[in-house]
Design a protein around this motif. Structure first.
Motif, short mmCIF file in Angstrom:
data_model
loop_
_atom_site.label_atom_id
_atom_site.label_comp_id
_atom_site.label_asym_id
_atom_site.label_seq_id
_atom_site.Cartn_x
_atom_site.Cartn_y
_atom_site.Cartn_z
N SER A 183 24.24 2.76 60.94
CA SER A 183 24.26 1.43 60.32
C SER A 183 24.36 1.60 58.82
O SER A 183 24.10 2.68 58.28
CB SER A 183 23.01 0.62 60.69
OG SER A 183 21.84 1.27 60.22
N CYS A 236 17.98 1.10 57.26
CA CYS A 236 18.63 0.95 55.94
C CYS A 236 17.68 0.59 54.82
O CYS A 236 18.08 0.59 53.65
CB CYS A 236 19.73 -0.11 56.02
SG CYS A 236 21.10 0.32 57.10
N PRO A 271 21.87 -5.21 57.85
CA PRO A 271 22.75 -5.41 59.01
C PRO A 271 22.57 -6.73 59.75
O PRO A 271 23.52 -7.24 60.34
CB PRO A 271 22.41 -4.21 59.92
CG PRO A 271 22.02 -3.14 58.97
CD PRO A 271 21.24 -3.86 57.88
N SER A 309 26.77 -2.00 62.09
CA SER A 309 25.90 -1.10 62.86
C SER A 309 26.42 -0.94 64.27
O SER A 309 27.15 -1.80 64.79
CB SER A 309 24.46 -1.64 62.90
OG SER A 309 24.40 -2.87 63.61
N GLY A 336 20.14 5.00 58.70
CA GLY A 336 21.18 4.12 58.19
C GLY A 336 21.42 4.42 56.73
O GLY A 336 20.51 4.83 56.00
#
Length: 399
Positions: A183, A236, A271, A309, A336
């Motif tokens: 992601s 992330c 995401p 993602s 991510g």
């Protein structure tokens, strides 16, 4: 567009020499000087009898390359971009940024890690597996992208996919230290502007100075950023909103109040956030500035990189984790990437599952004295070849 190979050029098959050759081809963006590098990549494929095309979309002055080896399924797309960010003052570099110097186990130069080495390992993987793919000894096919415009959100990768250089899986070969990113955050740049009324600074009350209104705007955006930091993605990290540029009266008479003030807001998008929702948040802030402070602010969204993602346990990700661990003892936990890459074009635009993965450290990208460790580059090539074999053979055994 056609290209006639330079009879004096060399087309190396050794990784460091090929990556250094690509580094030596200045492809800064802006202004968008990918052409000479794209033509070299095309000629390299042609020299090695690999089918390649110089693609003129989306900009005929900035060609890019799509290449293909094999005709079967599945197809793995290896994506790299040719453009690099400007090197800045060359005198600040220890080595000329476009000399491609190899020293003490490192390849130095602008684009060495971001991402000429990624392009090189894609080219060499296609070459090394060509005979097996064409003979049928190995199933499937490989597509290689040498894309334009990644650094400025131009639709290079998107146009290559639309031109038929697509497949069943994608690998965006950005530097991740050989970790698999399933992601990535998105990013959007918003420009907020609000008017002034010019008047001579000796008679400031006859006009309207927009600069003092910067303070309540900065306060509102700081409060927005603080709220965003409470939003997190397990892979992330946090969302952010950061003011990166402010301007007013630049280029005008210093004794005159500015006609307009502007600032740029860099918004990092998780995401699970949509760009429409982010637009609505910015509009709400601007509306409150009008209502609460009487500031007639407006906004425009400029470059936009959407977030993307795939499932963390997707077979593509598992294969690359296994081989990265086996070859280089790379970390394998779900992860991510906090930056934005062209993986979004695979996942969101083309519906192709894709990962971001490659040799080198993202911390070196865009830096003075940018470099990649030669050993990391060689590990990346070995892993990419092994993982490609696994994916195209239908096996999931990385040993």
């Amino acid at each position: 567009m056609s290209s006639t190979p330079d009879s004096s050029a060399t087309y190396p098959t050794e990784l460091v020499e090929l990556a250094a050759t690509l580094v030596r081809l200045d492809s800064e963006n802006p202004p968008g000087n990918e052409g000479p590098c794209a033509e070299y990549v095309y000629d390299w494929f042609d020299h090695h009898d690999i089918d390649a095309t110089l693609v003129e979309e989306p900009d005929p002055d900035r060609p890019q390359v799509g290449a293909r080896v094999g005709t079967g399924d599945p197809t793995l797309v290896l994506n790299g971009h040719l453009d690099v960010v400007p090197a800045g003052d060359h005198d600040e570099w220890s080595h000329d940024p476009y000399a491609g110097v190899v020293e003490d186990g490192r390849l130095y130069g602008r684009g060495s890690v971001d991402m000429k080495t990624g392009v090189a390992i894609a080219m060499l993987t296609a070459l090394r597996l060509r005979d097996e793919l064409e003979s049928g000894a190995l199933d499937g096919s490989i597509v290689v992208h040498a894309a334009m415009g990644e650094e400025t959100a131009d639709p290079g990768t998107k146009s290559l996919l639309e031109a038929g250089f697509d497949g069943d899986y994608g690998v965006v070969l950005e530097p991740t230290e050989l970790r698999v990113a399933t992601s990535e955050k998105g990013m959007a740049w918003y420009e907020l502007s609000w008017p002034g009324e010019p008047a001579h600074a000796s008679r400031p009350d006859e006009g309207h100075n927009p600069i003092p209104e910067l303070q309540p705007i900065l306060t509102a955006l700081a409060e927005y950023d603080a709220r965003l930091r409470e939003r997190t993605d397990p892979l992330c990290g946090q969302a952010y909103a950061t003011v990166t540029q402010v301007s007013a009266g630049m280029g005008g008479n210093k004794a005159v109040l500015a006609e307009e003030a502007t600032l740029t807001l860099d918004r990092r998008i998780l995401p699970d956030e949509s760009i429409d929702a982010v637009d609505a948040e910015v509009e709400k802030i601007v509306a409150s500035l009008r209502d609460d402070h009487g500031i007639d602010a407006h906004w425009e969204r400029h470059e936009t990189y959407s977030s993307a993602s795939i499932p963390i346990d997707h077979p593509l990700a598992d294969v690359f984790r296994e081989h990265s661990k086996a070859v280089a003892d790379a970390r394998t936990e779900p992860w991510g990437i906090k930056a934005s890459t062209d993986v979004r074009d695979f996942i969101n635009s083309a519906g192709i599952p894709a990962i971001t993965w490659g040799p080198g450290s993202l911390a070196q990208a865009h830096t003075i004295d940018e470099y990649i460790e030669v050993a990391a580059a060689e590990d990346g090539l070995a892993i990419l070849e092994r993982a490609t074999r696994t994916l195209l053979s239908g096996s999931t055994d990385a040993d």
